[in-house]
Each structure stands twice: as C-alpha cells, then as structure tokens.
Write a protein that holds these residues in place. Structure first.
Motif, PDB file in Angstrom:
ATOM      1  N   SER A 106      86.431  39.534  10.790  1.00 20.99           N
ATOM      2  CA  SER A 106      86.727  41.079  11.393  1.00 20.99           C
ATOM      3  C   SER A 106      87.697  40.578  11.197  1.00 20.99           C
ATOM      4  O   SER A 106      89.151  40.281  11.805  1.00 20.99           O
ATOM      5  CB  SER A 106      86.228  40.839  12.842  1.00 20.99           C
ATOM      6  N   HIS A 107      88.377  42.484  10.676  1.00 21.52           N
ATOM      7  CA  HIS A 107      89.798  42.243  10.664  1.00 21.52           C
ATOM      8  C   HIS A 107      91.038  43.469  11.760  1.00 21.52           C
ATOM      9  O   HIS A 107      89.737  44.706  11.430  1.00 21.52           O
ATOM     10  CB  HIS A 107      90.484  42.669   9.098  1.00 21.52           C
ATOM     11  N   ARG A 108      91.613  44.159  12.145  1.00 18.62           N
ATOM     12  CA  ARG A 108      92.165  44.966  12.808  1.00 18.62           C
ATOM     13  C   ARG A 108      93.264  45.102  12.797  1.00 18.62           C
ATOM     14  O   ARG A 108      94.432  44.072  12.663  1.00 18.62           O
ATOM     15  CB  ARG A 108      91.517  45.417  14.476  1.00 18.62           C
ATOM     16  N   ILE A 109      93.567  46.427  12.115  1.00 22.79           N
ATOM     17  CA  ILE A 109      94.793  46.602  11.747  1.00 22.79           C
ATOM     18  C   ILE A 109      95.196  47.797  12.268  1.00 22.79           C
ATOM     19  O   ILE A 109      94.906  49.029  12.510  1.00 22.79           O
ATOM     20  CB  ILE A 109      95.878  47.068  10.337  1.00 22.79           C
ATOM     21  N   SER A 110      96.287  47.978  13.544  1.00 24.76           N
ATOM     22  CA  SER A 110      96.996  48.866  13.972  1.00 24.76           C
ATOM     23  C   SER A 110      98.672  49.082  13.964  1.00 24.76           C
ATOM     24  O   SER A 110      99.343  48.183  13.810  1.00 24.76           O
ATOM     25  CB  SER A 110      96.788  48.407  16.022  1.00 24.76           C
TER      26      SER A 110
END
Length: 323
Positions: A314-318
């Motif tokens: 899982s990857h999150r970019i903010s």
C-alpha cells in the motif's frame, strides 16, 4: 485544569489496558459496521508512524484523527491524499482548516471507489461496469480551553453507492487534546464515527486514545520576526478500540526531522485479530518554505509505504500547504 488532566489520563489508561475478552463482548452485541471506507487511515504522515496520531495531532491531518488538534493550525492549511491500494480500490482524502480568532473551522472529504464488472454470461469482456464505493464529507470546529487543552468535533454526511442501492447516514467525531510539559507531551482522546446509517448497519464507531512526546529547536530567524519552533523528534502511541464489529489495535511510531527539511518515519501496528494491515510501516517527508511570490506558502510532501505479502503493498502520497 488539573481535574481534566487526571480524567484524560484515566480514560487513556483504561483504553490501553482493556482486556480482549471485554472488547469481544462489546463487539458481539454491537451489531455490524457499515461504511467500511471510514476505517481508511487518511494522511501519509500518520500512516508512516504506524497509524498513531491522536496525541500528536499538530497539522491538518488531525481533522481525520482528532478534531481537537485543529487548534494547532495558525492560519490556513490544506491537504490532499491519494492512496494506491490493492485490487484497484482508489482512496482519497482532502482536508482544509482555517483560523477564525480563537476558533478553527475545517472541511473534509474521505472517499473510496472502485469499478465492478457486470456479466450475464461467461464472456471475456464485461457487459458493463459500475462504480461503487462511498464517501463522507465533514465540517469541523475546534476551540481552546485555556492554554493547555482543546476540544473539537466533526459532523459528517455519509453516502454509500452500491450496485443496487444507495445508503445515506450521519456521524460525528468528538475529541479532546491536552498539551502538557511546556507542549512537549500530548494526550489525545476521540470518539470516531458515532452515528447512524440507513438499513441495519451502523458506522464503524471507535474510541481512539493517544500519547505523543515531542522535542524541537528554535530556528534562526532571518528577520526581527520570531520564528516558531521546529519539531525534531516525535514519539507516538495510540490505542484504537472499535466498538462495532472489530477488535482493538495498538499503534507505535517515531518521526525524526533532519535539517528542518527531511523527515524519516517508522511505525508498527499490533492487532488483536488477524488484520492484514498489521505490521511495519515506513514514511518520508519533505518540506520547504516558499520563495519569492510563494514566500507566504509552506509546502510539505509526505509518502507512506505499508508492505504486505498477502494482500499487496500500500502506498500513500500526500501534500500539505500552509498559507
């Protein structure tokens, strides 16, 4: 003030030591949770620290974790997150907060969507596709109680778009945060997703309690104007107690800022069930003050990675802007 500190510490201690059998009794009698997308953990920074943020709660991400922490917003903050998950499920979040004298108000969006295929027979290509998922929009308000405590709340409208029906509902988050030891220690407590849904399900109501300890340094000012202190270390721990259809989990994390520009984060979550999100998480952050025409804009980029050999990484970019 001393009485509120004692109460908060007592509640936090109980939530951290609640026996598993007691939690199981709650879940057996509480019904089934709907609007599962509300369980998504928004924000790359909190996820990079293992999902522990209720006690730290010191940027716009707190609009999803503990609305009382919005009092840390000095002027205006905006964040947006894209979560690249497994099986082509798209998760997004947007949050905005603005100070209005002593109050801080905010608005938020959290959604999860995917496409499913419709087939009448065993064909190679689908006869049609339909987008299913759900979203919640929220309005938040936070207010300081003196110099060491704040309260906050978020009212949410919930919508689920299923293949054959739409379901609507409403929920609320209510939070408290204490800033002690000259703002080094944070204690946060929040009730999340208390509300109702159409049908027989309920939102995934939960109690979250967190501790955070921070260190910082005072930056050298380029002008006569005093600069706010910049965080160096943050040590965080959360207890998450779902009250409907789930088991407790515990979250630990560390954040370290280098040269006031780059952050490294690591976290670990421990669930009392076989939760596929249990385990390690890591993250990085980069921030920079604006220059020239963007002199009043502070920009921050955050990334979080949660590896999982069973359901996929899982990857999150903010991004966060302060202006």
């Amino acid at each position: 003030m001393h009485k509120s500190v004692v109460v908060a510490i007592l509640i936090l201690t109980l939530s951290l030591t609640v026996p598993q059998s007691f939690a199981a009794d709650i879940h057996d009698s509480a019904g089934t949770a709907g609007a599962a997308f509300l369980k998504i953990e928004p924000g790359s920074r909190p996820v990079g620290m293992g999902g522990a943020f209720a006690g730290l709660a010191n940027d716009i991400n707190t609009i999803f974790w503990n609305p009382a922490g919005l009092t840390s917003v000095h002027t205006r903050e905006l964040t947006a997150m894209q979560h690249f998950s497994y099986v082509d499920i798209n998760n997004q979040s947007i949050g905005y907060a603005q100070r209005a004298k002593q109050f801080v108000w905010g608005a938020s969006f959290l959604g999860s969507f995917t496409e499913i295929e419709r087939r009448i027979g065993p064909t190679e290509t689908p006869d049609s596709t339909v987008t299913v998922g759900g979203f919640a929009t929220g309005l938040s308000l936070a207010y300081p109680l003196g110099t060491s405590a704040s309260i906050g709340g978020t009212a949410k409208f919930i919508s689920q778009q299923l293949d054959i029906q739409n379901i609507y509902g409403a929920a609320a988050d209510i939070g408290l945060i204490l800033r002690l030891l000259d703002n080094h220690l944070g204690i946060g407590i929040t009730v999340q997703n208390a509300g109702v849904l159409g049908g027989e399900e309920n939102p995934p109501m939960a109690l979250r309690a967190g501790l955070a300890y921070r260190t910082w340094k005072q930056p050298e000012a380029d002008s006569e104007e005093a600069m706010p202190p910049r965080e160096v270390w943050a040590f965080v721990a959360d207890a998450h107690l779902p009250l409907i259809d789930a088991n407790p989990s515990f979250h630990l994390g560390v954040e370290r800022w280098f040269y006031d520009i780059v952050a490294a984060r690591v976290g670990y979550r421990i669930g009392l069930n076989q939760n596929p999100s249990d385990g390690l998480s890591i993250g990085i952050g980069v921030r920079k003050d604006g220059l020239d025409s963007l002199a009043n804009i502070d920009f921050q980029f955050d990334y979080a990675f949660v590896p999982d050999a069973y359901v996929g990484n899982s990857h999150r970019i903010s991004v966060i802007t302060r202006f």
